[in-house]
Design a protein around this motif. Structure first.
Motif, PDB file in Angstrom:
ATOM      1  N   THR A 181       0.824  -1.203   0.000  1.00 45.56           N
ATOM      2  CA  THR A 181       0.000   0.000   0.000  1.00 45.56           C
ATOM      3  C   THR A 181       0.860   1.255   0.000  1.00 45.56           C
ATOM      4  O   THR A 181       2.071   1.206   0.253  1.00 45.56           O
ATOM      5  CB  THR A 181      -0.912   0.036   1.236  1.00 45.56           C
ATOM      6  OG1 THR A 181      -0.100   0.186   2.415  1.00 45.56           O
ATOM      7  CG2 THR A 181      -1.744  -1.227   1.336  1.00 45.56           C
ATOM      8  N   ASN A 183       0.704   3.442   2.235  1.00 40.94           N
ATOM      9  CA  ASN A 183       1.148   3.580   3.624  1.00 40.94           C
ATOM     10  C   ASN A 183       2.396   2.742   3.881  1.00 40.94           C
ATOM     11  O   ASN A 183       3.307   3.167   4.609  1.00 40.94           O
ATOM     12  CB  ASN A 183       0.025   3.152   4.572  1.00 40.94           C
ATOM     13  CG  ASN A 183       0.262   3.633   5.981  1.00 40.94           C
ATOM     14  OD1 ASN A 183       0.558   4.799   6.205  1.00 40.94           O
ATOM     15  ND2 ASN A 183       0.154   2.725   6.936  1.00 40.94           N
ATOM     16  N   GLU A 228      -6.569   3.261  -6.739  1.00 36.67           N
ATOM     17  CA  GLU A 228      -6.961   4.289  -5.787  1.00 36.67           C
ATOM     18  C   GLU A 228      -8.349   4.776  -6.140  1.00 36.67           C
ATOM     19  O   GLU A 228      -8.693   4.916  -7.314  1.00 36.67           O
ATOM     20  CB  GLU A 228      -5.960   5.448  -5.773  1.00 36.67           C
ATOM     21  CG  GLU A 228      -5.643   6.056  -7.114  1.00 36.67           C
ATOM     22  CD  GLU A 228      -4.682   7.238  -6.987  1.00 36.67           C
ATOM     23  OE1 GLU A 228      -5.020   8.196  -6.280  1.00 36.67           O
ATOM     24  OE2 GLU A 228      -3.609   7.173  -7.611  1.00 36.67           O
ATOM     25  N   GLU A 256      -3.965   4.914   1.283  1.00 43.11           N
ATOM     26  CA  GLU A 256      -4.733   3.683   1.052  1.00 43.11           C
ATOM     27  C   GLU A 256      -4.569   3.127  -0.359  1.00 43.11           C
ATOM     28  O   GLU A 256      -5.163   2.076  -0.690  1.00 43.11           O
ATOM     29  CB  GLU A 256      -6.218   3.931   1.325  1.00 43.11           C
ATOM     30  CG  GLU A 256      -6.869   4.964   0.419  1.00 43.11           C
ATOM     31  CD  GLU A 256      -6.725   6.391   0.930  1.00 43.11           C
ATOM     32  OE1 GLU A 256      -7.421   7.282   0.397  1.00 43.11           O
ATOM     33  OE2 GLU A 256      -5.915   6.615   1.854  1.00 43.11           O
TER      34      GLU A 256
END
Length: 283
Positions: A181, A183, A228, A256
């Protein structure tokens, strides 16, 4: 379309991406490198000027020309202990491996010559020890305990006008999973920033640039895509028969966002954000 040996690389920028040019400043949004702006430029430059004191590529304060084993004139550039400390600053945390490995490549300029053309070596009691045992331009430090305890100088034969410049990256072991991801990618950069901050100190680290760029090595015949807001975009298709390095900035994407490679990623590296001071003659 970009042709390479043994095949081709195709990078796709979707219409949606083109509509968000502020987030994707290049048509293919590859290898996007920016510098963080600091309002007090003078203060930032003063802090950065002090930074080379802990980088192994910084010349010692007492750098001098010395004669070594004959009439050849060499320049003292650093020592093994300083170089090892810098490597360990990235690779160790409280004595334990971080999974990060600093890689430093050197080029003798002008002309982008191999660094061995400058006859760089450790001036050890046992004789000259090369810093490039693999025959390429990546510095590899010896781990022999006796040599570490001796802490020999690093010397080179540099002509006037010559200097050795460095390209530094940090790899991660093991490489990331085929699915990660935004993140996750930001966490890789944060891990590197944290190690740099530990070495530089709290005050100085506030003025250092953050790590921004991640390079994913994709195997042949593979594709990397990102999803996304429910939409999937193809970032790169490696249609060749050799691995391909794809560079991007994780902070451009939402945390995300989901990245997926159709084959296992073979390597991941991050561009080291702090420039290394060149080695050069000062006379």
């Amino acid at each position: 379309m970009e042709s390479v040996a043994g095949g081709s690389i195709r990078t796709i920028a979707s219409n949606d991406i083109n509509r968000h040019a502020d987030r994707y400043p290049m048509d293919s949004y590859r290898i996007v490198v920016t510098q963080r702006r600091v309002k007090d430029t003078g203060m930032r430059l003063r802090f950065l000027a002090a930074l080379p004191a802990w980088l192994f590529v910084a010349s010692p304060a007492s750098a001098e020309d010395i004669a070594i084993r004959g009439a050849f004139h060499h320049v003292v550039l650093s020592n093994l202990g300083r170089m090892t400390d810098t490597m360990n600053a990235i690779g160790l945390k409280d004595g334990h491996p971080t999974g990060l490995h600093l890689h430093v490549r050197a080029l003798l300029e002008p002309g982008d010559h191999q660094p061995e053309d400058a006859h760089i070596f450790l001036d050890a009691k046992q004789g000259h020890v090369s810093l490039f045992p693999r025959g390429d331009n990546e510095i590899v430090l010896p781990t022999d305990p006796a040599l570490q305890a001796e802490n020999p100088n690093v010397v080179a034969a540099l002509s006037k006008g010559q200097e050795i410049r460095f390209q530094a990256t940090v790899s991660m072991d093991p490489p990331p999973a085929p699915r990660f991801t935004g993140n996750d990618a930001r966490a890789w950069l944060s891990r590197l920033d944290h190690q740099i901050s530990r070495k530089a100190g709290l005050l100085m680290s506030a003025f250092l640039p953050d790590a921004k760029t991640v390079t994913i090595t994709l195997p042949p015949q593979s594709e990397l895509s990102v999803t996304e807001a429910g939409k999937t975009f193809s970032l790169v298709q490696n249609n060749g028969d050799k691995p391909y390095d794809f560079s991007f900035q994780p902070r451009v994407y939402p945390a995300e966002a989901v990245f997926v490679s159709t084959k296992p990623i073979t390597a991941m590296t991050m561009i080291f954000p702090v420039p290394f001071t060149p080695w050069k003659r000062t006379d």
